[in-house]
Design a protein around this motif. Structure first.
Motif, PDB file in Angstrom:
ATOM      1  N   LEU A   1       0.834  -1.198   0.000  1.00 27.57           N
ATOM      2  CA  LEU A   1       0.000   0.000   0.000  1.00 27.57           C
ATOM      3  C   LEU A   1       0.875   1.257   0.000  1.00 27.57           C
ATOM      4  CD1 LEU A   1      -2.682  -1.068   2.631  1.00 27.57           C
ATOM      5  CD2 LEU A   1      -2.905  -1.075   0.141  1.00 27.57           C
ATOM      6  N   TYR A   2       0.312   2.319  -0.537  1.00 26.56           N
ATOM      7  CA  TYR A   2       1.059   3.576  -0.582  1.00 26.56           C
ATOM      8  C   TYR A   2       1.309   4.112   0.829  1.00 26.56           C
ATOM      9  CZ  TYR A   2       2.171   8.465  -1.491  1.00 26.56           C
ATOM     10  OH  TYR A   2       2.779   9.684  -1.504  1.00 26.56           O
ATOM     11  N   GLU A   3       0.328   3.956   1.720  1.00 24.01           N
ATOM     12  CA  GLU A   3       0.500   4.445   3.085  1.00 24.01           C
ATOM     13  C   GLU A   3       1.590   3.683   3.821  1.00 24.01           C
ATOM     14  OE1 GLU A   3      -2.227   3.579   1.699  1.00 24.01           O
ATOM     15  OE2 GLU A   3      -3.615   5.288   1.686  1.00 24.01           O
ATOM     16  N   ALA A   4       1.790   2.394   3.462  1.00 29.59           N
ATOM     17  CA  ALA A   4       2.811   1.603   4.135  1.00 29.59           C
ATOM     18  C   ALA A   4       4.202   1.837   3.559  1.00 29.59           C
ATOM     19  CB  ALA A   4       2.456   0.114   4.037  1.00 29.59           C
ATOM     20  N   CYS A   5       4.293   2.249   2.305  1.00 23.83           N
ATOM     21  CA  CYS A   5       5.599   2.431   1.652  1.00 23.83           C
ATOM     22  C   CYS A   5       6.109   3.860   1.728  1.00 23.83           C
ATOM     23  CB  CYS A   5       5.509   1.995   0.197  1.00 23.83           C
ATOM     24  SG  CYS A   5       5.090   0.253  -0.028  1.00 23.83           S
ATOM     25  N   CYS A   6       5.243   4.839   1.857  1.00 20.99           N
ATOM     26  CA  CYS A   6       5.656   6.240   1.861  1.00 20.99           C
ATOM     27  C   CYS A   6       6.306   6.584   3.194  1.00 20.99           C
ATOM     28  CB  CYS A   6       4.461   7.145   1.605  1.00 20.99           C
ATOM     29  SG  CYS A   6       4.901   8.902   1.522  1.00 20.99           S
ATOM     30  N   SER A   7       7.531   7.086   3.147  1.00 21.62           N
ATOM     31  CA  SER A   7       8.248   7.448   4.375  1.00 21.62           C
ATOM     32  C   SER A   7       7.662   8.691   5.034  1.00 21.62           C
ATOM     33  CB  SER A   7       9.724   7.681   4.074  1.00 21.62           C
ATOM     34  OG  SER A   7       9.880   8.723   3.113  1.00 21.62           O
ATOM     35  N   ASN A   8       7.033   9.559   4.265  1.00 20.43           N
ATOM     36  CA  ASN A   8       6.456  10.771   4.849  1.00 20.43           C
ATOM     37  C   ASN A   8       5.221  10.483   5.694  1.00 20.43           C
ATOM     38  OD1 ASN A   8       8.394  12.416   3.565  1.00 20.43           O
ATOM     39  ND2 ASN A   8       7.168  12.479   1.683  1.00 20.43           N
ATOM     40  N   LEU A   9       4.596   9.335   5.449  1.00 14.82           N
ATOM     41  CA  LEU A   9       3.407   8.958   6.206  1.00 14.82           C
ATOM     42  C   LEU A   9       3.714   7.970   7.321  1.00 14.82           C
ATOM     43  CD1 LEU A   9       0.854   8.528   3.276  1.00 14.82           C
ATOM     44  CD2 LEU A   9       1.206  10.536   4.743  1.00 14.82           C
ATOM     45  N   SER A  10       4.976   7.688   7.567  1.00 19.73           N
ATOM     46  CA  SER A  10       5.333   6.751   8.624  1.00 19.73           C
ATOM     47  C   SER A  10       5.081   7.363  10.004  1.00 19.73           C
ATOM     48  CB  SER A  10       6.807   6.363   8.505  1.00 19.73           C
ATOM     49  OG  SER A  10       7.634   7.500   8.623  1.00 19.73           O
ATOM     50  N   VAL A  11       5.043   6.504  11.005  1.00 11.52           N
ATOM     51  CA  VAL A  11       4.748   6.944  12.371  1.00 11.52           C
ATOM     52  C   VAL A  11       5.949   7.706  12.923  1.00 11.52           C
ATOM     53  CG1 VAL A  11       4.145   6.187  14.689  1.00 11.52           C
ATOM     54  CG2 VAL A  11       3.247   4.980  12.707  1.00 11.52           C
ATOM     55  N   PRO A  12       5.789   8.898  13.441  1.00 11.93           N
ATOM     56  CA  PRO A  12       6.921   9.638  14.016  1.00 11.93           C
ATOM     57  C   PRO A  12       7.406   8.998  15.313  1.00 11.93           C
ATOM     58  CG  PRO A  12       4.891  10.846  14.350  1.00 11.93           C
ATOM     59  CD  PRO A  12       4.551   9.685  13.470  1.00 11.93           C
ATOM     60  N   TRP A  13       8.645   9.305  15.661  1.00 10.61           N
ATOM     61  CA  TRP A  13       9.250   8.700  16.842  1.00 10.61           C
ATOM     62  C   TRP A  13       8.605   9.199  18.133  1.00 10.61           C
ATOM     63  CZ3 TRP A  13      12.347   4.629  16.937  1.00 10.61           C
ATOM     64  CH2 TRP A  13      13.017   4.281  15.759  1.00 10.61           C
ATOM     65  N   ARG A  14       8.010  10.356  18.120  1.00 11.13           N
ATOM     66  CA  ARG A  14       7.411  10.875  19.358  1.00 11.13           C
ATOM     67  C   ARG A  14       6.171  10.086  19.761  1.00 11.13           C
ATOM     68  NH1 ARG A  14       6.294  14.805  15.443  1.00 11.13           N
ATOM     69  NH2 ARG A  14       4.067  15.011  14.900  1.00 11.13           N
ATOM     70  N   GLU A  15       5.585   9.328  18.838  1.00  7.80           N
ATOM     71  CA  GLU A  15       4.431   8.498  19.164  1.00  7.80           C
ATOM     72  C   GLU A  15       4.827   7.092  19.604  1.00  7.80           C
ATOM     73  OE1 GLU A  15       1.606   8.384  16.057  1.00  7.80           O
ATOM     74  OE2 GLU A  15       1.366  10.558  15.919  1.00  7.80           O
TER      75      GLU A  15
END
Length: 263
Positions: free
Chosen positions: A147-161
Motif C-alpha cells: 500500500l502507498y501508506e505503508a511504503c511512503c516514508s512521509n506517512l510513517s509513524v513519528p518517533w514521538r508516538e
C-alpha cells in the motif's frame, strides 16, 4: 707525531660521517610516522591502565561500584530477550488460556493476549533493540504490504508516538507487561464483582493460621473420645429405657387368663 695522529683522526671522522649508516627494515619501520604514532598510542594506553590500577587501589569502594555497574550492564545485555522469545512466550500464554473455560479465565489476561495474537497475525508487531532492553510496539501496516501508506516514508509513524505504541518491555530475560497481565489468569473477576467489598479481596494466611488449619485437619481424622461423665450418663439412660420397655411386657402376662396361658 702528534700532528700526524691528529690528521689521521680527522680523516677517520670524515670517513665515518660520509659512509652511509646501514639500518634494518624493522628499524626503519619503528622510525617511520606510523611507527612513532603506534608507540605513542601504546604508551598512552599503558599510562591509562596504570592510572586505573592505582586509582582502584587507592579508592576500592568506588572501583567496586564501577565494576558492579559494568557487570550488571553486561549481564542485562546478554540476557536481553529477542523477538523469537516474545513469540514463544505469547504462544505459551495463549495455550494456557485456551485450556481454561471462558467462565474461569481472567478477562484482562484474555483480552491482552488475544489483542497481541491478532496484531501478530496481521504482521503489525515490531521489535526494536535498545542495547540493554527490547521494546515491542504496534505498527499500522505489515512490512510486506504494498500500500502507498505503508511504503511512503512521509506517512510513517513519528518517533514521538513510540511511547504510546509500546506494548511490552523485554529486560533481564523477561517480558514484564505480559507476565504482569498473566498474573491470576485463572481467576475471573466478573464472578466476584457482586460480592461486598471486604469479600472481593483475600489475603494469604500467615504461618500460625496454616499450622492451626493443618492441626485441625489432622485431628478430624482421629476417633472421638468420650469422657467418663458422658459414659455414665449414657449408661443410666440405657438402663432406664430397658426398664420402661420391659414393664408393659410383664403387665400383659399378668392380665392373661390361665386358659390363654395353657393355649
Amino acid at each position: 707525531m702528534a700532528a700526524s695522529w691528529v690528521t689521521r683522526r680527522l680523516f677517520c671522522a670524515v670517513a665515518e660521517t660520509a659512509a652511509p649508516v646501514k639500518t634494518g627494515r624493522w628499524e626503519r619501520l619503528k622510525n617511520s610516522r606510523a611507527g612513532v604514532w603506534c608507540r605513542s598510542l601504546c604508551s598512552d594506553y599503558k599510562e591509562a591502565c596504570r592510572e586505573v590500577v592505582v586509582g582502584a587501589w587507592e579508592r576500592p569502594i568506588k572501583a567496586s561500584v564501577y565494576v558492579a555497574l559494568l557487570g550488571g550492564a553486561w549481564a542485562c545485555f546478554e540476557t536481553k530477550p529477542d523477538d523469537l522469545s516474545f513469540d514463544k512466550a505469547l504462544l505459551e500464554r495463549s495455550n494456557q488460556l485456551g485450556l481454561l473455560s471462558a467462565w474461569i479465565r481472567s478477562s484482562a489476561s484474555n483480552g491482552h493476549v488475544q489483542s497481541l495474537v491478532k496484531l501478530r497475525n496481521e504482521g503489525c508487531l515490531r521489535h526494536i533493540s535498545l542495547g540493554l532492553l527490547t521494546l515491542v510496539y504496534r505498527a499500522d501496516y505489515d512490512p510486506e504490504a504494498s500500500l502507498y501508506e505503508a511504503c511512503c516514508s512521509n506517512l510513517s509513524v513519528p518517533w514521538r508516538e513510540l511511547p504510546q505504541r509500546v506494548l511490552d518491555v523485554g529486560f533481564a530475560g523477561r517480558w514484564w507487561v505480559l507476565d504482569s497481565k498473566m498474573k491470576d489468569y485463572d481467576v475471573n473477576e466478573e464472578e466476584f464483582k457482586h460480592l461486598p467489598a471486604h469479600m472481593q479481596t483475600a489475603t494469604a494466611p500467615g504461618a500460625k493460621e496454616v499450622e492451626r488449619n493443618e492441626s485441625l485437619h489432622k485431628d478430624s481424622w482421629l476417633p472421638l473420645e468420650m469422657e467418663e461423665e458422658e459414659k455414665g450418663i449414657n449408661a443410666t439412660a440405657g438402663k432406664q429405657d430397658g426398664v420402661v420397655e420391659q414393664e408393659p411386657m410383664k403387665s400383659l402376662e399378668e392380665e392373661q387368663t390361665p386358659a390363654q396361658a395353657k393355649a
